[in-house]
Design an enzyme around this catalytic site. Structure first.
Site, PDB file in Angstrom:
ATOM      1  N   SER A   8       0.836  -1.189   0.000  1.00 18.86           N
ATOM      2  CA  SER A   8       0.000   0.000   0.000  1.00 18.86           C
ATOM      3  C   SER A   8       0.876   1.245   0.000  1.00 18.86           C
ATOM      4  CB  SER A   8      -0.905   0.021   1.237  1.00 18.86           C
ATOM      5  OG  SER A   8      -1.507   1.291   1.381  1.00 18.86           O
ATOM      6  N   HIS A  31      -1.152  -1.187  -4.217  1.00 16.57           N
ATOM      7  CA  HIS A  31      -2.446  -0.978  -3.562  1.00 16.57           C
ATOM      8  C   HIS A  31      -2.651   0.509  -3.310  1.00 16.57           C
ATOM      9  CE1 HIS A  31      -5.834  -2.593  -1.182  1.00 16.57           C
ATOM     10  NE2 HIS A  31      -5.598  -1.597  -0.340  1.00 16.57           N
ATOM     11  N   ASP A  33      -5.071   3.219  -1.663  1.00 17.73           N
ATOM     12  CA  ASP A  33      -6.173   3.420  -0.720  1.00 17.73           C
ATOM     13  C   ASP A  33      -6.880   4.740  -1.015  1.00 17.73           C
ATOM     14  OD1 ASP A  33      -6.041   1.149   1.230  1.00 17.73           O
ATOM     15  OD2 ASP A  33      -3.986   1.882   1.437  1.00 17.73           O
ATOM     16  N   MET A  35      -9.778   7.243  -0.052  1.00 14.94           N
ATOM     17  CA  MET A  35     -10.659   7.586   1.069  1.00 14.94           C
ATOM     18  C   MET A  35     -11.290   8.954   0.827  1.00 14.94           C
ATOM     19  SD  MET A  35      -8.214   6.398   4.228  1.00 14.94           S
ATOM     20  CE  MET A  35      -7.074   5.016   4.038  1.00 14.94           C
ATOM     21  N   HIS A  64      -8.451   0.348  -3.734  1.00 17.55           N
ATOM     22  CA  HIS A  64      -9.345  -0.006  -2.634  1.00 17.55           C
ATOM     23  C   HIS A  64     -10.152   1.233  -2.277  1.00 17.55           C
ATOM     24  CE1 HIS A  64      -9.705  -1.186   1.913  1.00 17.55           C
ATOM     25  NE2 HIS A  64     -10.871  -1.200   1.285  1.00 17.55           N
ATOM     26  N   MET A  66     -12.547   3.235  -0.238  1.00 15.64           N
ATOM     27  CA  MET A  66     -13.227   3.450   1.040  1.00 15.64           C
ATOM     28  C   MET A  66     -14.022   4.745   0.903  1.00 15.64           C
ATOM     29  SD  MET A  66     -10.107   2.201   3.477  1.00 15.64           S
ATOM     30  CE  MET A  66      -8.860   2.439   2.191  1.00 15.64           C
ATOM     31  N   MET A 135     -11.039  -6.993   5.673  1.00 13.75           N
ATOM     32  CA  MET A 135     -10.248  -6.018   6.416  1.00 13.75           C
ATOM     33  C   MET A 135      -9.845  -6.597   7.770  1.00 13.75           C
ATOM     34  SD  MET A 135      -9.812  -3.369   4.531  1.00 13.75           S
ATOM     35  CE  MET A 135      -9.110  -2.289   5.805  1.00 13.75           C
ATOM     36  N   ASP A 173      -6.095  -7.066   4.466  1.00 11.74           N
ATOM     37  CA  ASP A 173      -5.527  -5.723   4.485  1.00 11.74           C
ATOM     38  C   ASP A 173      -5.663  -5.149   5.886  1.00 11.74           C
ATOM     39  OD1 ASP A 173      -4.777  -3.091   4.123  1.00 11.74           O
ATOM     40  OD2 ASP A 173      -6.376  -2.595   2.713  1.00 11.74           O
TER      41      ASP A 173
END
Length: 222
Positions: A8, A31, A33, A35, A64, A66, A135, A173
């Site tokens: 990540s 990866h 993330d 958000m 990913h 979120m 998760m 993760d």
């Protein structure tokens, strides 16, 4: 499909993303993330960053998400160049339709579950997914401590995938390190996201290989 390590970049230097990705040439995926400061209390990347990273590396991107309203927003990341797009089941109203839409755009479709979200209600839709992400911390921040309470869920998810005879990848993760990866691999996970463990190491790529070796050893004894 063997063990895959997906560092990540949440723990990387945001000002030098191209260089940071170049430090992990052994990684199977990068990866990313994403958000939105609504679904989780943090704000990170958007589709523009995914587009820039896709131009900067040949390593496929694992986005990913979120974020809220995944049904509307997730396809944008496939268009931006992510080879795999993970949406949270808690943030979508029509997960099967969304998975099919992502696949139609040429991306791998992945669904994530928070630690407290049970896997059992989604057993019938597992064949619609290319990957299932469990998760092992609460989503939103890097550097959290691994939650051992998720290990039994990893085992149950692996049993479901094996029962249906499908090749959906099982990703974990959160808090993944040399101290925790063996538990996850033994329980049946085969794709591992590691952020702080990789980017806090003196040699991030050597850590990628060390994590891969540890997971492969544990999987071989499961």
């Amino acid at each position: 499909m063997g063990i895959q390590i997906t560092p990540s970049i949440l723990n990387a230097d945001f000002a030098k993303m191209g260089e940071e990705v170049a430090r992990i040439p052994s990684a199977d995926w990068v990866h990313v993330d994403v958000m939105d400061n609504h679904f989780v209390p943090n704000l990170t990347f958007g589709p523009t960053m995914v587009e820039a990273l896709a131009r900067a590396t040949d390593t496929p991107l694992d986005a990913h998400l979120m974020i809220e309203d995944a049904d509307r927003n997730a396809p944008v990341y496939a268009e931006a160049g992510a080879s795999s797009v993970t949406f949270h089941v808690e943030a979508t109203k029509a997960p099967v339709r969304l998975a099919r839409e992502l696949r139609a755009q040429g991306a791998r479709a992945s669904m994530a579950l928070k630690p407290a979200t049970p896997i059992e209600p989604y057993e019938d839709m597992l064949p619609e997914l290319d990957m299932l992400l469990l998760m092992t911390v609460e989503p939103g921040f890097g550097g959290q401590k691994f939650l051992d309470l998720v290990v039994p869920k990893i085992r149950r998810a692996r049993a479901m995938l094996d029962k249906h005879g499908i090749e959906t990848w099982l990703q974990v993760d959160g808090g993944v390190s040399l101290e925790t990866i063996e538990r996850c691999a033994e329980a049946g996970a085969d794709v591992f996201v590691a952020g702080s463990a990789v980017y806090s190491a003196d040699d991030p790529d050597a850590m990628v290989e060390a994590l891969r070796s540890a997971a492969a050893g544990a999987a071989g004894h499961s």
